[in-house]
Motif scaffolding. Structure first.
Motif, PDB file in Angstrom:
ATOM      1  N   SER A 105       1.021  -1.068  -0.118  1.00  0.00           N
ATOM      2  CA  SER A 105       0.178   0.182   0.118  1.00  0.00           C
ATOM      3  C   SER A 105       1.050   1.276  -0.046  1.00  0.00           C
ATOM      4  N   PHE A 106       0.301   2.244  -0.352  1.00  0.00           N
ATOM      5  CA  PHE A 106       1.112   3.559  -0.202  1.00  0.00           C
ATOM      6  C   PHE A 106       1.711   3.876   1.184  1.00  0.00           C
ATOM      7  N   ASP A 107       0.792   3.336   2.332  1.00  0.00           N
ATOM      8  CA  ASP A 107       1.164   3.832   3.547  1.00  0.00           C
ATOM      9  C   ASP A 107       2.437   3.166   3.963  1.00  0.00           C
ATOM     10  N   GLY A 119      -7.361   8.786  -5.199  1.00  0.00           N
ATOM     11  CA  GLY A 119      -8.331   7.631  -5.294  1.00  0.00           C
ATOM     12  C   GLY A 119      -7.288   6.463  -5.582  1.00  0.00           C
ATOM     13  N   TYR A 120      -6.091   6.631  -5.723  1.00  0.00           N
ATOM     14  CA  TYR A 120      -5.289   5.118  -6.241  1.00  0.00           C
ATOM     15  C   TYR A 120      -5.465   4.305  -4.799  1.00  0.00           C
ATOM     16  N   ALA A 121      -5.755   2.995  -5.235  1.00  0.00           N
ATOM     17  CA  ALA A 121      -5.912   2.067  -4.281  1.00  0.00           C
ATOM     18  C   ALA A 121      -4.525   1.487  -3.722  1.00  0.00           C
ATOM     19  N   ALA A 122      -3.425   1.484  -4.834  1.00  0.00           N
ATOM     20  CA  ALA A 122      -2.198   0.828  -4.387  1.00  0.00           C
ATOM     21  C   ALA A 122      -1.257   1.354  -5.411  1.00  0.00           C
ATOM     22  N   PRO A 123       0.073   1.434  -4.832  1.00  0.00           N
ATOM     23  CA  PRO A 123       0.980   1.655  -5.949  1.00  0.00           C
ATOM     24  C   PRO A 123       1.145   0.918  -7.223  1.00  0.00           C
ATOM     25  N   THR A 124       1.342   1.427  -8.353  1.00  0.00           N
ATOM     26  CA  THR A 124       1.692   0.472  -9.468  1.00  0.00           C
ATOM     27  C   THR A 124       2.798  -0.470  -9.326  1.00  0.00           C
ATOM     28  N   PRO A 125       3.217  -1.412 -10.126  1.00  0.00           N
ATOM     29  CA  PRO A 125       4.415  -2.151 -10.253  1.00  0.00           C
ATOM     30  C   PRO A 125       5.694  -1.103 -10.159  1.00  0.00           C
ATOM     31  N   ILE A 126       5.648  -0.218 -11.316  1.00  0.00           N
ATOM     32  CA  ILE A 126       6.731   0.653 -11.240  1.00  0.00           C
ATOM     33  C   ILE A 126       6.960   1.649  -9.986  1.00  0.00           C
ATOM     34  N   GLN A 127       5.881   1.924  -9.383  1.00  0.00           N
ATOM     35  CA  GLN A 127       5.786   2.938  -8.096  1.00  0.00           C
ATOM     36  C   GLN A 127       6.491   1.938  -7.025  1.00  0.00           C
ATOM     37  N   GLU A 128       5.871   0.864  -6.989  1.00  0.00           N
ATOM     38  CA  GLU A 128       6.361  -0.101  -5.957  1.00  0.00           C
ATOM     39  C   GLU A 128       7.860  -0.525  -6.091  1.00  0.00           C
ATOM     40  N   GLN A 131       6.970   1.805 -19.484  1.00  0.00           N
ATOM     41  CA  GLN A 131       6.303   2.578 -20.755  1.00  0.00           C
ATOM     42  C   GLN A 131       5.287   3.593 -20.234  1.00  0.00           C
ATOM     43  N   THR A 132       4.797   4.445 -21.008  1.00  0.00           N
ATOM     44  CA  THR A 132       3.871   5.415 -20.704  1.00  0.00           C
ATOM     45  C   THR A 132       2.596   4.442 -20.398  1.00  0.00           C
ATOM     46  N   GLY A 133       1.847   5.256 -19.320  1.00  0.00           N
ATOM     47  CA  GLY A 133       0.448   4.294 -18.836  1.00  0.00           C
ATOM     48  C   GLY A 133       0.738   3.465 -17.586  1.00  0.00           C
ATOM     49  N   THR A 134       1.955   3.613 -17.272  1.00  0.00           N
ATOM     50  CA  THR A 134       2.262   2.616 -16.130  1.00  0.00           C
ATOM     51  C   THR A 134       2.347   3.188 -14.763  1.00  0.00           C
ATOM     52  N   GLY A 135       2.114   4.504 -14.897  1.00  0.00           N
ATOM     53  CA  GLY A 135       2.359   5.455 -13.547  1.00  0.00           C
ATOM     54  C   GLY A 135       3.650   5.722 -13.355  1.00  0.00           C
ATOM     55  N   LYS A 136       4.516   5.724 -14.318  1.00  0.00           N
ATOM     56  CA  LYS A 136       5.916   6.079 -14.113  1.00  0.00           C
ATOM     57  C   LYS A 136       6.126   7.486 -13.535  1.00  0.00           C
ATOM     58  N   THR A 137       5.351   8.395 -14.017  1.00  0.00           N
ATOM     59  CA  THR A 137       5.567   9.727 -13.546  1.00  0.00           C
ATOM     60  C   THR A 137       5.377  10.114 -12.153  1.00  0.00           C
ATOM     61  N   ALA A 138       4.476   9.243 -11.640  1.00  0.00           N
ATOM     62  CA  ALA A 138       4.431   9.522  -9.974  1.00  0.00           C
ATOM     63  C   ALA A 138       5.770   8.675  -9.423  1.00  0.00           C
ATOM     64  N   ALA A 139       6.127   7.829 -10.098  1.00  0.00           N
ATOM     65  CA  ALA A 139       7.264   6.885  -9.535  1.00  0.00           C
ATOM     66  C   ALA A 139       8.353   7.866  -9.479  1.00  0.00           C
ATOM     67  N   THR A 185      -0.419  17.998  -8.625  1.00  0.00           N
ATOM     68  CA  THR A 185      -1.440  17.192  -8.217  1.00  0.00           C
ATOM     69  C   THR A 185      -0.978  16.600  -6.774  1.00  0.00           C
ATOM     70  N   TYR A 186       0.221  15.609  -6.839  1.00  0.00           N
ATOM     71  CA  TYR A 186       0.796  15.167  -5.821  1.00  0.00           C
ATOM     72  C   TYR A 186       1.295  16.191  -4.680  1.00  0.00           C
ATOM     73  N   GLY A 187       1.851  17.417  -5.200  1.00  0.00           N
ATOM     74  CA  GLY A 187       2.297  18.413  -4.135  1.00  0.00           C
ATOM     75  C   GLY A 187       1.381  19.400  -3.857  1.00  0.00           C
ATOM     76  N   ARG A 231      -6.040   3.497 -20.422  1.00  0.00           N
ATOM     77  CA  ARG A 231      -5.123   3.958 -19.215  1.00  0.00           C
ATOM     78  C   ARG A 231      -5.699   3.993 -17.770  1.00  0.00           C
ATOM     79  N   ALA A 232      -4.505   3.798 -16.851  1.00  0.00           N
ATOM     80  CA  ALA A 232      -5.142   3.518 -15.452  1.00  0.00           C
ATOM     81  C   ALA A 232      -6.290   2.606 -15.239  1.00  0.00           C
ATOM     82  N   GLY A 233      -6.199   1.608 -15.904  1.00  0.00           N
ATOM     83  CA  GLY A 233      -7.088   0.403 -15.457  1.00  0.00           C
ATOM     84  C   GLY A 233      -8.297   0.351 -16.500  1.00  0.00           C
TER      85      GLY A 233
HETATM   86  P1  AMP Z   1       1.839   7.593 -16.326  1.00  0.00           P
HETATM   87  O1  AMP Z   1       2.519   6.174 -16.796  1.00  0.00           O
HETATM   88  O2  AMP Z   1       2.682   8.336 -15.520  1.00  0.00           O
HETATM   89  O3  AMP Z   1       1.582   8.290 -17.512  1.00  0.00           O
HETATM   90  O4  AMP Z   1       0.580   7.484 -15.774  1.00  0.00           O
HETATM   91  C1  AMP Z   1      -0.566   6.906 -16.378  1.00  0.00           C
HETATM   92  C2  AMP Z   1      -1.975   7.328 -15.583  1.00  0.00           C
HETATM   93  O5  AMP Z   1      -1.996   6.340 -14.372  1.00  0.00           O
HETATM   94  C3  AMP Z   1      -2.128   8.712 -14.962  1.00  0.00           C
HETATM   95  O6  AMP Z   1      -3.353   8.960 -15.386  1.00  0.00           O
HETATM   96  C4  AMP Z   1      -2.291   8.575 -13.753  1.00  0.00           C
HETATM   97  O7  AMP Z   1      -2.980   9.436 -12.922  1.00  0.00           O
HETATM   98  C5  AMP Z   1      -2.436   7.097 -13.201  1.00  0.00           C
HETATM   99  N1  AMP Z   1      -1.839   6.665 -12.112  1.00  0.00           N
HETATM  100  C6  AMP Z   1      -0.914   6.891 -11.446  1.00  0.00           C
HETATM  101  N2  AMP Z   1      -0.382   5.998 -10.270  1.00  0.00           N
HETATM  102  C7  AMP Z   1      -1.697   5.341 -10.228  1.00  0.00           C
HETATM  103  C8  AMP Z   1      -1.949   4.493  -9.279  1.00  0.00           C
HETATM  104  N3  AMP Z   1      -1.162   4.117  -7.996  1.00  0.00           N
HETATM  105  N4  AMP Z   1      -3.104   3.858  -9.270  1.00  0.00           N
HETATM  106  C9  AMP Z   1      -3.920   4.286 -10.293  1.00  0.00           C
HETATM  107  N5  AMP Z   1      -3.556   5.046 -11.305  1.00  0.00           N
HETATM  108  C10 AMP Z   1      -2.515   5.659 -11.222  1.00  0.00           C
END
Ligand code: AMP
Length: 462
Positions: A2-4, A20-29, A46-54, A95-97, A337-339
């Motif tokens: 979990s993010f916690d 509203g993210y339930a859990a980190p994506t694999p790249i974030q983890e 790749q794009t779409g994996t949540g790499k930006t937040a990572a 968003t995150y800041g 994207r995102a599920g």
């Molecule tokens: P990115 O790969 O950074 O372009 O992100 C793709 C999409 O995933 C964006 O719309 C983010 O808002 C969304 N996202 C990022 N992290 C998560 C997460 N942990 N759970 C669900 N969606 C996420």
């Protein structure tokens, strides 16, 4: 996980919860813990994996502590290949800041210098930049890199492809030796390995599920097209589907994108064009209109394939196939994207068979062909036995036969758009090097050290 369990500061956790993210994506983890521990990192994502937040989340974590260095330059510097991607990263920082006191901004081409100078005149925490414009500021002494603690190279492979390698090295050399460096890339080759060796110290390497996993949520198919008129008739049929809530239609040239958008608009569709000849303000307005639901059909060139994050895109239509197989993945990654799930439809003419072969080899699967009743192609795209060929077989690789044609009956010298032989071998980088150079420039790029596109020579690192 979990993010916690990532031990993030409370303003960051609060912002993530609001997303509203339930859990980190694999790249974030995988990326966030070593990045927070201060390690250099090479991440294949790749794009779409949540790499930006990572990378944005560890950057924000770092900014929880005040800087001990004097000066007003950025503490975090994020380089991206395109303005669109820079805007997306800026949005992620916002968003995150949102619960932190942050000064951040983008330094990208196509925007007025005075606003960027104003941004740089006060102490700034995060700068998100495209290399070309940043070099302008660096050379005129308007930016001070002495406080940089963290450097992020986002879509590093794309930056190199666009001719930014020298700019990236110049910028990196201007930052302190002791900085942390995070490198995100979709592909890996020797040039990238050498760059990483020069810029990074003992990097941790992580590889998450690559494009195949990313593509799982996307239903892909192709329609054989006889010519442009046939493509337009099929497009008209597809866009009549009310299930197509928001779609991006990719066209290979700016002129065609404009023309197609005009035609669709004239037919009463909420359609707009998006390409590199438009100024940044117009591009931002168009993207905003799509986000707000005012635009249903966006006719775009590849400039929109990177960094465009509009929720709810149900369909991607490749009116023309991209020249570069990687761009196919980036294009269709705008949906699903995102599920969410998405549909990617490609129109393929005989002239584009080489491109199709490269794409199918790159994604490791054959695109199933479908026919629209009443709009059948005049002749089949591939011979019947080709359906059983799969990527990886020698037949699949399209080797020339003794007759000088490959197994699709194509000639093995390339032809220009009018079918005139160019004398160049198909896939030769020179066949489109000029286009790529122009693209880099049209995106505010810095094509001085243009490096030939690597195309499929790169191996997927993940
Ligand atoms: P990115 O790969 O950074 O372009 O992100 C793709 C999409 O995933 C964006 O719309 C983010 O808002 C969304 N996202 C990022 N992290 C998560 C997460 N942990 N759970 C669900 N969606 C996420």
């Amino acid at each position: 996980m979990s993010f916690d369990s990532l031990n993030l500061a409370s303003p960051i956790i609060k912002a993530i919860n609001l997303c509203g993210y339930a859990a980190p994506t694999p790249i974030q983890e995988q990326a966030i813990p070593p990045a927070m521990a201060g390690k250099d990192l090479i991440a294949s994502a790749q794009t779409g994996t949540g790499k930006t937040a990572a990378f944005v989340i560890p950057a924000l974590e770092r900014l929880q502590k005040p800087s001990t260095a004097r000066g007003k330059g950025p503490r975090v510097l994020i380089l991206t290949p395109t303005r669109e991607l820079a805007n997306q990263v800026t949005e992620a920082v916002r968003t995150y800041g949102r619960f932190m006191r942050l000064r951040h901004g983008a330094i990208v081409g196509g925007m007025p210098y005075f606003e960027q100078q104003r941004l740089l005149s006060q102490p700034v925490d995060i700068i998100i930049a495209t290399p070309g414009r940043l070099i302008d500021h660096l050379e005129s002494g308007r930016i001070d890199f002495s406080r940089v603690e963290l450097l992020v190279l986002d879509e590093a492979d794309r930056m190199l492809d666009m001719g930014f390698s020298e700019a990236v090295e110049t910028i990196t050399r201007a930052t302190p030796e002791g900085r942390q460096t995070l490198l995100f890339t979709a592909t890996w080759d020797n040039t990238m390995a050498r760059l990483a060796q020069r810029l990074m110290k003992d990097p941790v390497r992580i590889a998450v599920a690559g494009k195949k996993a990313t593509l799982e949520a996307i239903e892909q198919r192709l329609h054989a097209a006889d010519d442009m008129q046939h493509k337009t008739r099929m497009l008209n049929h597809l866009i009549a589907d009310s299930g197509m809530t928001r779609a991006i239609i990719f066209s290979s040239t700016k002129r065609n994108a404009d023309q197609l958008a005009r035609e669709l608009h004239a037919q009463g569709h909420a359609a707009e064009a998006l390409h590199g000849d438009m100024n940044q303000g117009a591009r931002n307005r168009t993207i905003m209109n799509m986000r707000r639901g005012k635009v249903r059909l966006l006719v775009a060139t590849d400039v929109a394939a990177r960094g465009l994050d509009v929720p709810g895109i149900t369909h991607v239509i490749n009116y023309d196939l991209p020249k570069n197989a990687e761009d196919y993945v980036h294009r269709i990654g705008r949906t699903g994207r995102a599920g969410a799930t998405g549909i990617a439809i490609s129109f393929v003419s005989f002239r584009e068979l080489d491109q199709l072969t490269r794409i199918e080899r790159y994604i490791g699967q054959s695109l199933p062909q479908q026919v629209i009743a009443g709009l059948e192609p005049a002749r089949p795209l591939r011979s019947s036995n080709s359906r059983s060929d799969r990527p990886g077989t020698s037949a699949y690789r399209g080797r020339p036969s003794a007759s000088g044609a490959n197994r699709y009956g194509q000639r093995t010298t390339s032809r220009d758009t009018y079918g005139t032989p160019t004398g160049r071998k198909p896939h030769s980088p020179g066949a489109y090097a000029g286009d790529r150079k122009r693209d880099a420039k049209s995106q505010g790029g810095w094509a001085g050290d243009y490096r030939k596109p690597q195309g499929d020579r790169r191996s997927r690192w993940a």
